[in-house]
Scaffold this active site. Sequence first.
Site, mmCIF file in Angstrom:
data_model
loop_
_atom_site.group_PDB
_atom_site.id
_atom_site.type_symbol
_atom_site.label_atom_id
_atom_site.label_comp_id
_atom_site.label_asym_id
_atom_site.label_seq_id
_atom_site.Cartn_x
_atom_site.Cartn_y
_atom_site.Cartn_z
ATOM 1 N N GLY A 92 0.815 -1.218 0.000
ATOM 2 C CA GLY A 92 0.000 0.000 0.000
ATOM 3 C C GLY A 92 0.842 1.259 0.000
ATOM 4 O O GLY A 92 0.357 2.362 -0.211
ATOM 5 N N ARG A 178 6.207 -13.091 0.906
ATOM 6 C CA ARG A 178 5.832 -13.317 2.302
ATOM 7 C C ARG A 178 4.934 -14.537 2.391
ATOM 8 O O ARG A 178 4.397 -14.985 1.360
ATOM 9 C CB ARG A 178 5.041 -12.099 2.815
ATOM 10 C CG ARG A 178 5.760 -10.781 2.596
ATOM 11 C CD ARG A 178 4.763 -9.679 2.209
ATOM 12 N NE ARG A 178 5.453 -8.469 1.754
ATOM 13 C CZ ARG A 178 5.811 -7.466 2.531
ATOM 14 N NH1 ARG A 178 5.512 -7.486 3.799
ATOM 15 N NH2 ARG A 178 6.458 -6.425 2.031
ATOM 16 N N ASP A 246 1.920 -11.524 6.941
ATOM 17 C CA ASP A 246 2.385 -10.679 5.832
ATOM 18 C C ASP A 246 3.743 -10.060 6.134
ATOM 19 O O ASP A 246 4.332 -9.414 5.274
ATOM 20 C CB ASP A 246 1.362 -9.578 5.510
ATOM 21 C CG ASP A 246 0.994 -8.753 6.732
ATOM 22 O OD1 ASP A 246 0.569 -9.359 7.740
ATOM 23 O OD2 ASP A 246 1.139 -7.524 6.693
HETATM 24 P P1 AMP Z 1 2.920 -2.796 7.816
HETATM 25 O O1 AMP Z 1 2.438 -2.269 9.111
HETATM 26 O O2 AMP Z 1 4.020 -1.986 7.212
HETATM 27 O O3 AMP Z 1 3.269 -4.243 7.867
HETATM 28 O O4 AMP Z 1 1.679 -2.628 6.812
HETATM 29 C C1 AMP Z 1 0.490 -3.372 6.871
HETATM 30 C C2 AMP Z 1 -0.337 -3.066 5.653
HETATM 31 O O5 AMP Z 1 -0.794 -1.700 5.674
HETATM 32 C C3 AMP Z 1 0.393 -3.220 4.328
HETATM 33 O O6 AMP Z 1 -0.519 -3.697 3.369
HETATM 34 C C4 AMP Z 1 0.842 -1.816 4.014
HETATM 35 O O7 AMP Z 1 1.076 -1.609 2.650
HETATM 36 C C5 AMP Z 1 -0.345 -1.025 4.503
HETATM 37 N N1 AMP Z 1 0.021 0.359 4.845
HETATM 38 C C6 AMP Z 1 0.784 0.766 5.877
HETATM 39 N N2 AMP Z 1 0.912 2.103 5.872
HETATM 40 C C7 AMP Z 1 0.235 2.565 4.808
HETATM 41 C C8 AMP Z 1 0.006 3.867 4.250
HETATM 42 N N3 AMP Z 1 0.513 4.965 4.810
HETATM 43 N N4 AMP Z 1 -0.750 3.933 3.144
HETATM 44 C C9 AMP Z 1 -1.259 2.841 2.565
HETATM 45 N N5 AMP Z 1 -1.073 1.600 3.021
HETATM 46 C C10 AMP Z 1 -0.330 1.456 4.139
HETATM 47 MG MG MG Z 2 4.136 -5.301 6.534
#
Ligand code: AMP
Ligand code: MG
Length: 479
Positions: A92, A178, A246
Amino acid sequence: MKNIKNLNIMNSYAEELHEISEKCPPKGFKKAEIILKNYSLAEELGFEKDYLDSSDCLNVFAGNKILQDSIPIAQGYSGHQFGHFNPQLGDGRAILLGEINKMDIQLKGIGQTPFSRRGDGKSALSPVLREYVISEFMHAIKIPTTRSLFAIKTNEDVLRETILPGGLLTRVAKSHIRIGTFQFAITKNSQILKTLADYSIDRHYRDLKETDNKYLNFFAAVSDKQASLISKWMSCGFIHGVMNTDNMAISGETIDYGPCAFMNHYDPKTVFSSIDHNGRYSYQNQPAILNWNLAKFAETLIPLVDEDEEISIKKLSEVLQHAMPLYQEYFYKEFAEKLGLQTIDNKNIKLIKSYIKILHSDSIDFTLSFRDLAKIVDESIALEDSVFSKSRGFSTWYKSWKKEINVSNISKKLNLRNPCYIPRNHLIEDALTNAINGDMKDINLITEILKEPFTEKKGFEKYSLAPSSNEPFITYCGT
Ligand code: AMP
Ligand code: MG
């Protein structure tokens, strides 16, 4: 070294797995500047040093210019987050530019993608710098991890609870596949799942290609890599914080540094993440979660292992049953090395367990304990001046331990195995605050110290100290 213009950028994932990724050219950040550059990693990848300081380099890694031959994509994946399945996650806020020297080059914090859902796709600068520092430290202590090539200040704001300066990380990984990628593929169809499994085997477990029942062997190989990885985390007090499916890479690299941190005083219940109210991802739960995640991974492989579902489940379950004993073996191997014990027999396992018990009952700093042990044994400090000074059980343990080790050179051996410096929160938080206010002095210094974490340096004593209070430090996902 070659100029990046001469480096081959490959797009094997974009080409072979287009059903589970979306083409997505970056929009870029026009006012961006690179504030941390990883020269040695760049060299490993084959970049010319001059190139790193060029405007072309800045434009490519700030997403303003697409490299010739690059097919930028966002990867799809699902995931169990804190035990709950979310079928639609995906990159994302990250775009994969392609592969250089077989390594994924990803821009994390690059802005919206087809998987952004309601998010802005951006990152704040502070978590970008934090990931850079911690992932490079993990590399320095030889724990498999994604790497950080550049930390970029976008000079644009991101809106969170407050307005924060934006950042962008160039993340380098063996791949970004993943467990969640498999969970996503299976929601499509079994052909895509098979393509993903074959691609993963080809990229990470080549020697399995020609084996009988390679998918079962693939599961065993990933389980082995993950078991080894988590044992290494435990051996340095690392708490990942969000071991969702993930966030578990099938290559066996540590990935996604969010609310992670290192334990200070030994407490197996330690958890730093602000969102982990029940301690699901606490230090002591990491092995159990490893097992849980592997079970979720096994479920995705059922259609590939055998045509008969029951047989498939039986075979995968048999392999899964080995994961915890395997982990346990790795764990004792790590701790035996940390304590300079040469064999892993019952006597030494008992020594390891009783050492950990002492750390626990006396709330002793995990990292410093191993360094002080080295100092006590070479008599550079007295027991009374060490972290064990108030421990009632230590003296007896010490006598038994000394009988099992080869005393000559032991302190040197311990110091080569146990870091003196770790990225302690109370230290990096101040450095990060200064960095986002434009003063990079501290963060540069910490990055340098953590490149050689086993070497004690005169004048830098404060960087090895434990925090003065045992108050828990809270970390936030920092997205
Ligand atoms: P993470 O916490 O980095 O493991 O992210 C978990 C999910 O949320 C993943 O699919 C990321 O791509 C999405 N995500 C985290 N932050 C953002 C953001 N600022 N905008 C869009 N998607 C996000
Ligand atoms: Mg992540």
